[in-house]
Motif scaffolding. Structure first.
Motif, PDB file in Angstrom:
ATOM      1  N   CYS A  69     -10.541  -4.145  -8.633  1.00 27.43           N
ATOM      2  CA  CYS A  69      -9.432  -5.076  -9.763  1.00 27.43           C
ATOM      3  C   CYS A  69     -10.085  -5.791 -10.229  1.00 27.43           C
ATOM      4  O   CYS A  69     -10.326  -6.859 -11.158  1.00 27.43           O
ATOM      5  CB  CYS A  69      -8.250  -4.121 -10.003  1.00 27.43           C
ATOM      6  SG  CYS A  69      -8.622  -2.087 -10.075  1.00 27.43           S
ATOM      7  N   PHE A  82      -8.354  -2.413  -5.019  1.00 24.34           N
ATOM      8  CA  PHE A  82      -8.038  -3.800  -5.234  1.00 24.34           C
ATOM      9  C   PHE A  82      -8.676  -4.899  -5.636  1.00 24.34           C
ATOM     10  O   PHE A  82      -9.496  -6.260  -6.253  1.00 24.34           O
ATOM     11  CB  PHE A  82      -7.163  -4.175  -4.212  1.00 24.34           C
ATOM     12  CG  PHE A  82      -6.598  -5.299  -3.915  1.00 24.34           C
ATOM     13  CD1 PHE A  82      -5.737  -6.023  -5.469  1.00 24.34           C
ATOM     14  CD2 PHE A  82      -7.059  -6.664  -3.709  1.00 24.34           C
ATOM     15  CE1 PHE A  82      -5.083  -7.171  -5.582  1.00 24.34           C
ATOM     16  CE2 PHE A  82      -6.448  -7.914  -3.692  1.00 24.34           C
ATOM     17  CZ  PHE A  82      -5.153  -8.066  -4.716  1.00 24.34           C
ATOM     18  N   CYS A  97       0.671  -1.208  -0.138  1.00 24.10           N
ATOM     19  CA  CYS A  97      -0.019  -0.088  -0.303  1.00 24.10           C
ATOM     20  C   CYS A  97       0.839   1.154  -0.446  1.00 24.10           C
ATOM     21  O   CYS A  97       2.469   1.010   0.397  1.00 24.10           O
ATOM     22  CB  CYS A  97      -0.841  -0.041   0.500  1.00 24.10           C
ATOM     23  SG  CYS A  97      -2.579  -1.204   0.830  1.00 24.10           S
ATOM     24  N   GLN A 140      -7.866   1.357  -0.776  1.00 24.13           N
ATOM     25  CA  GLN A 140      -6.518   0.765  -1.421  1.00 24.13           C
ATOM     26  C   GLN A 140      -7.012  -0.340  -1.533  1.00 24.13           C
ATOM     27  O   GLN A 140      -6.822  -0.954  -2.812  1.00 24.13           O
ATOM     28  CB  GLN A 140      -5.021   0.851  -0.684  1.00 24.13           C
ATOM     29  CG  GLN A 140      -5.350   2.532  -1.572  1.00 24.13           C
ATOM     30  CD  GLN A 140      -3.629   2.683  -0.872  1.00 24.13           C
ATOM     31  OE1 GLN A 140      -1.929   1.766  -1.642  1.00 24.13           O
ATOM     32  NE2 GLN A 140      -2.413   3.345   0.080  1.00 24.13           N
ATOM     33  N   TYR A 141      -8.002  -0.788   0.101  1.00 21.78           N
ATOM     34  CA  TYR A 141      -8.061  -2.113  -0.575  1.00 21.78           C
ATOM     35  C   TYR A 141      -9.609  -1.992  -1.535  1.00 21.78           C
ATOM     36  O   TYR A 141     -10.147  -3.804  -2.592  1.00 21.78           O
ATOM     37  CB  TYR A 141      -8.374  -3.013   1.268  1.00 21.78           C
ATOM     38  CG  TYR A 141      -7.718  -3.051   2.069  1.00 21.78           C
ATOM     39  CD1 TYR A 141      -6.611  -4.155   2.051  1.00 21.78           C
ATOM     40  CD2 TYR A 141      -7.621  -2.481   3.345  1.00 21.78           C
ATOM     41  CE1 TYR A 141      -5.428  -4.064   2.514  1.00 21.78           C
ATOM     42  CE2 TYR A 141      -7.312  -3.593   4.366  1.00 21.78           C
ATOM     43  CZ  TYR A 141      -5.462  -3.778   3.692  1.00 21.78           C
ATOM     44  OH  TYR A 141      -4.452  -4.505   4.638  1.00 21.78           O
TER      45      TYR A 141
END
Length: 411
Positions: A404, A401, A172, A397-398
């Protein structure tokens, strides 16, 4: 030995490396026509490999562990061997395990039994047994398989969260003012230590040299983990004292390279000095530090100092935060952030290792023992929750992720 001309008021204690005996030899001599008596105390280094704790009858849901070396006491060249008083044996523990129930046992033909023997008192290093006869004796601990299973599960769960925390710190993106060096190294040290511990409790260990190496590595890794906990306490203290200048203070005063030298060099020096002073101090029966000659204090000493310093810093942090709260404006967002910071600071009690203090009281209560086991195997879990799950930037950011990942699966 005592003879007819003896005028002693009491017989001195007989000692071996791992045991001692108090016996009324003068009283026994007075009961003999010759007015003489002799006592012999023998300690066997590896007899527990033959007279195993498994020979102690127990229910199927318990595990027996040998907690002392096997010893024998006898009265040679003594006609009347009847004891005038119970004999007290002091047996040093060959491992430290606060769980389970202790039994003073003696060998009877083909099994260990407890008839005529009882535990007078015990502490973390030794147990005093009282017996109304002489024989071959040992100290056996009986613990439930549920405790062993709980220990194994807690260590595995802790390893998972240590790994998740390390992955998060590595992958991260973090704000420039955030210094994760102490947290990363706490995770690395304790992750490796718990991996070695997992190997010990799941794989049989009969090689003395390998066992000594593992115990030395555990000594180094746990000590370095505690040093990093102290460094984290210092960084947190600086953070709280300089809420408006966190980033500049950390870069100016405590660089990552300097912290790494301190974090590992202190533990390495302690282990090297310990090896130099007592080279045979490593490699106990459960691949840990031996209790002989007070060598365990090469670990407990630094740990006690660090825990004391961390508790002092933790109290100062709470006082500083309380002072900061009083000086804050009444803005809702600011108050919300402050409350989050207070919560994180309280949770730091476990991250900083303060919960290890419970280890000195595990003999008092089974509840404290279980609490000690759970809290100190889950330091990685607390680090992951405080610095990863409760961090807004990391959560975002989790989210990116996982989005995606879902897109890749759909295509």
């Amino acid at each position: 030995m005592v003879g007819p001309q003896v005028t002693l008021e009491k017989v001195h204690r007989l000692n071996t490396t791992n045991s001692s005996v108090d016996i009324d030899l003068i009283g026994i001599a007075k009961n003999n026509n010759e007015r003489s008596a002799a006592v012999a105390l023998m300690s066997y280094n590896t007899m527990e490999n033959l007279l195993k704790p498994d020979f102690f009858n127990t229910s199927k849901d318990t595990v027996n562990t040998m907690m002392s070396t096997v010893i024998s006491a006898t009265l040679p060249k003594t006609t009347n061997t009847e004891l005038t008083k119970p004999v007290n044996f002091t047996l040093k523990h060959i491992r430290f395990d606060p769980s389970g129930s202790l039994f003073c046992v003696y060998w009877n033909i083909s099994e260990w039994i407890v008839d005529g023997c009882s535990v007078l008192k015990t502490n973390s290093s030794c147990t005093v047994c009282s017996c109304d006869h002489l024989s071959t004796f040992a100290l056996i601990m009986q613990s439930s398989r549920q405790s062993e299973l709980l220990n194994l599960v807690c260590v595995i769960v802790g390893l998972v969260f240590f790994s998740l925390a390390l992955l998060t710190f590595a992958l991260c993106q973090w704000s420039p003012g955030v210094n994760n060096v102490a947290r990363i190294n706490i995770c690395i040290s304790l992750l490796l230590a718990h991996l070695l511990f997992l190997i010990i409790i799941t794989v049989s260990h009969g090689l003395q040299v390998l066992c000594a190496v593992i115990s030395g590595l555990l000594h180094f890794l746990f000590l370095s983990g505690f040093v990093w906990m102290f460094i984290e306490a210092v960084l947190l203290f600086i953070c709280v004292k300089n809420l408006s200048q966190i980033s500049s203070k950390k870069r100016e005063v405590l660089s990552s390279g300097f912290l790494c030298v301190i974090g590992y060099l202190v533990a390495l020096v302690v282990v090297c000095v310990s090896v130099g002073l007592v080279p045979e101090g490593y490699g106990s029966k459960d691949c840990w530090i031996k209790m002989d000659k007070g060598f365990i204090w090469s670990f407990l000493g630094p740990v006690c100092v660090i825990l004391a310093l961390n508790m002092i810093l933790f109290i100062k942090i709470i006082i500083s935060l309380n002072s900061a709260l009083k000086n804050l404006n009444s803005e809702v967002s600011q108050m919300k952030q402050t409350k989050i910071m207070v919560f994180k600071t309280l949770a730091q009690c476990v991250v900083l290792g303060c919960s290890w203090i419970l280890g000195f009281f595990t003999n008092v209560s089974k509840v404290l023992e279980i609490l000690f086991l759970i809290l100190n195997s889950q330091q990685g879990t607390f680090i992951f929750l405080i610095y990863c799950v409760f961090n807004n930037e990391v959560r975002q950011q989790y989210g990116k992720f996982f989005r995606c990942l879902c897109c890749v699966k759909q295509h």
